[in-house]
Scaffold this motif. Structure first.
Motif, mmCIF file in Angstrom:
data_model
loop_
_atom_site.group_PDB
_atom_site.id
_atom_site.type_symbol
_atom_site.label_atom_id
_atom_site.label_comp_id
_atom_site.label_asym_id
_atom_site.label_seq_id
_atom_site.Cartn_x
_atom_site.Cartn_y
_atom_site.Cartn_z
ATOM 1 N N ALA A 131 0.833 -1.205 0.000
ATOM 2 C CA ALA A 131 0.000 0.000 0.000
ATOM 3 C C ALA A 131 0.868 1.255 0.000
ATOM 4 N N PRO A 132 0.414 2.302 -0.678
ATOM 5 C CA PRO A 132 1.196 3.544 -0.677
ATOM 6 C C PRO A 132 1.180 4.226 0.687
ATOM 7 N N LEU A 133 2.164 5.098 0.877
ATOM 8 C CA LEU A 133 2.147 6.002 2.033
ATOM 9 C C LEU A 133 1.125 7.093 1.700
ATOM 10 N N GLU A 134 0.150 7.317 2.566
ATOM 11 C CA GLU A 134 -0.863 8.352 2.294
ATOM 12 C C GLU A 134 -0.828 9.395 3.394
ATOM 13 N N ILE A 135 -0.684 10.646 2.995
ATOM 14 C CA ILE A 135 -0.657 11.726 3.978
ATOM 15 C C ILE A 135 -1.879 12.608 3.731
ATOM 16 N N HIS A 136 -2.765 12.603 4.689
ATOM 17 C CA HIS A 136 -3.955 13.460 4.612
ATOM 18 C C HIS A 136 -3.598 14.750 5.327
ATOM 19 N N LEU A 137 -3.518 15.813 4.571
ATOM 20 C CA LEU A 137 -2.992 17.054 5.150
ATOM 21 C C LEU A 137 -3.868 17.569 6.290
#
Ligand code: AHR
Length: 659
Positions: A176-182
């Motif tokens: 899974a990708p690294l996901e950054i929710h700002l």
């Protein structure tokens, strides 16, 4: 090492020669001529042929900080090198310099999004192109990933950044990708560093894929991806590729000269001179400069990391700083520093010594401590200038070396003698040096045809002993084949023959190193080179084996030895062992009797490097030319053996009795 039992006993039984017809080498094991320099064999690391960035440095992303410049056309700053915007909608991707992460690191990427917009940006690594991902992932390996991010309030509402490692068809190679929710991050408006670990689920060439979506402005900089199995992961720069470090370690280098070569001088303009101070501290504060040999010096391996590498290898650090001149051999654009500027620049060299050796209470020693090394580095040498010559150099060297000697009399200054072995230039350098700097160490460099080396094996026999020599760059050059000079056995044996002369003169030649050290296949600036590598493989050249064998079998004292034949030879000893080195450069086998008075009966161990004259190693055949373990019987103070055509033989006899 392959093992084969050959020689003495076998030779005695099998060879059709009587010892009367053989060459003889007579060794007077107890007749010590002089000490052998303990620093005789070392290495010289310069970022040429992608040796460091794209090589030894563990960083897998190219142009990670968007600072790439086009060396050959300064008007065209190629900040997009290795990056591409693959897909976008309602998005504008630009490179900016306003309010950067650090003034030394001015360029970053901005993604400006309208509502519902997105952009996917990729980095293809050092070996990549449109069809091939150039980030080499190994199955099961974990990779430390980080980057810096800044976003505005609009993006903070619902912006997202997703990062993954993919094959060129867009399939994820690390789950899974690294996901950054700002919206979940603490604050907008200032730079923050984000990191994760990716684990490779396949061995493949990857691209780094960064997708920014939402609305507003998101800015990104200073990406990094490094395998966890690196060496020096706790060094601020991030560490080094383990297989290449091991290849260096196996050379048993007594010193490490760095960072150049021409690299230490800088590229064409004064603002691109190599200044050690902008290579230390946190990586995002270091200043990238164009590399003289092409590409950029990211300074992820800066002066601190070079010192750490020297320590890691058990080698003394030999830093090289410029002497206020840009490379004299190039058509540079800027003049040397004026004498006043040179006087001011002397402080930078003193600061470097303080950085390496000063206490935590000093400005620069304090920085070293803060970077993670409270103990001083074992700095004993400083080279001022590289391949410089003439009045412009010696007048500046005078100022700079005087400043060092006044404050640090224990440090040996290394003075350049120019880029050639023979002729007026080096003669003039030596005249200057003997007159003005006789106590400094003299850095000679020469790259000559292979045949020059055996012909000049006695070069140093007649050198006055008062001033000592550092053979800081040398290599035997074979005629070009295709677009390369081959690293073949013959060149290596010519170097070996020459090194017997260096050992016999190791009271005056106290340090030596081959150049260049490393070359990345496909990124070749210069041949021949000692070690070749690609993304996952390393092979060692015959010259590497010569360096390694000489370095491993280097005694502490030179003993008297004489031969009546054409073999090249040197014999050294320690308290307990005798090392006999022999080189046969002819196309015929040479029967040889070793007369070793006082050496007890035994089977000596040794290494033999031999093969076809023109053979070389390659990725397909890395061990075509490799040392073989051999044994040799000594009886009644005599050993009879046969040197194969084109061979180097090193034998080690134990010495039971005291001298
Ligand atoms: O070793 C390659 C280059 O050769 C070095 O940068 C320079 O010092 C010499 O000319």
């Amino acid at each position: 090492m392959k093992k084969c039992v050959i020689f003495a006993l076998c030779a005695l039984l099998l060879l059709p020669f009587s010892s009367a017809a053989a060459d003889t080498l007579t060794v007077y094991a107890n007749d010590v001529l002089h000490a052998v320099s303990p620093t005789l064999y070392g290495i010289f690391l310069e970022d040429i042929n992608c040796a460091v960035d794209g090589g030894l440095y563990a960083e897998l992303l190219k142009n990670r900080s968007f600072e790439n410049e086009n060396l050959w056309n300064p008007q065209h700053a190629d900040h997009w090198d290795a990056w591409s915007v693959k897909k976008w909608e309602k998005a504008r991707v630009t490179l900016e310099t306003e309010a950067p992460l650090h003034e030394n690191n001015p360029t970053y990427m901005r993604v400006a999004l309208e509502a519902g917009g997105y952009a996917r940006i990729c980095n293809q690594g050092f070996g990549g192109n449109l069809l091939r991902g150039g980030i080499p992932l190994s199955m099961g390996e974990s990779y430390d990933f980080s980057f810096w991010l800044r976003w505005d309030e609009t993006a903070a509402a619902g912006g997202k950044v997703a990062v993954s490692l993919m094959d060129t068809a867009g399939n994820s190679l690390c789950g899974a990708p690294l996901e950054i929710h700002l919206a979940q991050q603490s604050e907008s408006g200032s730079w923050c560093q984000i990191g994760t670990v990716f684990s490779a689920e396949a061995a493949a060439g990857a691209v780094l894929s960064v997708t920014v979506s939402g609305q507003g402005t998101v800015e990104l900089d200073m990406f990094s991806l490094m395998p966890q199995s690196r060496i020096g992961a706790d060094w601020p720069g991030g560490g080094l590729r383990a297989d290449l470090v091991e290849a260096l370690r196996a050379l048993h280098p007594r010193f490490l000269r760095f960072p150049g070569g021409c690299v230490a001088e800088g590229t064409y303009v004064r603002t691109d001179a190599y200044e050690w101070k902008t290579t230390v501290g946190s990586p995002e504060t270091r200043r990238e400069i164009p590399n003289t040999w092409g590409g950029m010096l990211t300074m992820g391996v800066g002066f601190y990391e070079y010192f750490c590498l020297a320590e890691e290898l058990g080698a003394l650090p030999v830093p090289v700083v410029h002497a206020g001149l840009l490379c004299q051999a190039r058509d540079v654009k800027d003049p040397p520093l004026t004498m006043e500027e040179t006087k001011a620049y002397a402080q930078d060299i003193l600061d470097l010594i303080q950085f390496a050796t000063g206490g935590a209470d000093t400005e620069w020693g304090g920085l070293r401590c803060a970077m993670g090394h409270p103990e001083p580095f074992d700095l004993r040498y400083i080279a001022i200038g590289n391949e410089n010559w003439g009045a412009a150099y010696f007048s500046r060297y005078d100022i700079l070396s005087k400043a060092v000697k006044e404050q640090y009399p224990e440090i040996t200054c290394i003075v350049a003698a120019g880029p050639v072995a023979e002729g007026g230039l080096i003669q003039d350098s030596w005249n200057n040096i003997r007159r003005r700097f006789p106590n400094d160490l003299v850095d000679e460099h020469y790259y000559m045809d292979s045949s020059w080396f055996p012909a000049h094996v006695s070069r140093y026999d007649k050198y006055p002993r008062a001033t000592q020599v550092f053979l800081g760059e040398f290599a035997a050059h074979e005629p070009v084949q295709g677009n390369r000079r081959p690293n073949n056995l013959y060149a290596a044996l010519c170097e070996a023959a020459y090194l017997t002369g260096i050992e016999r003169n190791s009271d005056v030649v106290v340090m030596s190193c081959y150049a260049p050290l490393l070359s990345r296949e496909g990124e070749v600036d210069w041949t021949p080179d000692l070690i070749w590598f690609n993304d996952g493989e390393v092979y060692k050249t015959p010259s590497y084996h010569v360096q390694q064998l000489f370095s491993q079998a280097c005694g502490t004292e030179l003993v008297n030895s004489e031969t009546d034949g054409d073999l090249f030879q040197a014999v050294t000893r320690t308290e307990t062992e005798l090392q006999v080195k022999l080189v046969n450069l002819s196309d015929s086998a040479v029967p040889l009797t070793l007369r070793l008075a006082g050496v007890q009966d035994q089977t000596a161990r040794g290494s033999l490097l031999t093969g076809e004259k023109n053979h070389a190693n390659s990725f397909a055949r890395p061990d075509k030319i490799a040392p073989q373990a051999v044994e040799c019987a000594c009886e009644n103070g005599e050993a009879n053996l046969e040197m194969p055509p084109y061979s180097l033989l090193i034998l080690t006899f134990s010495l039971a009795e005291n001298k």
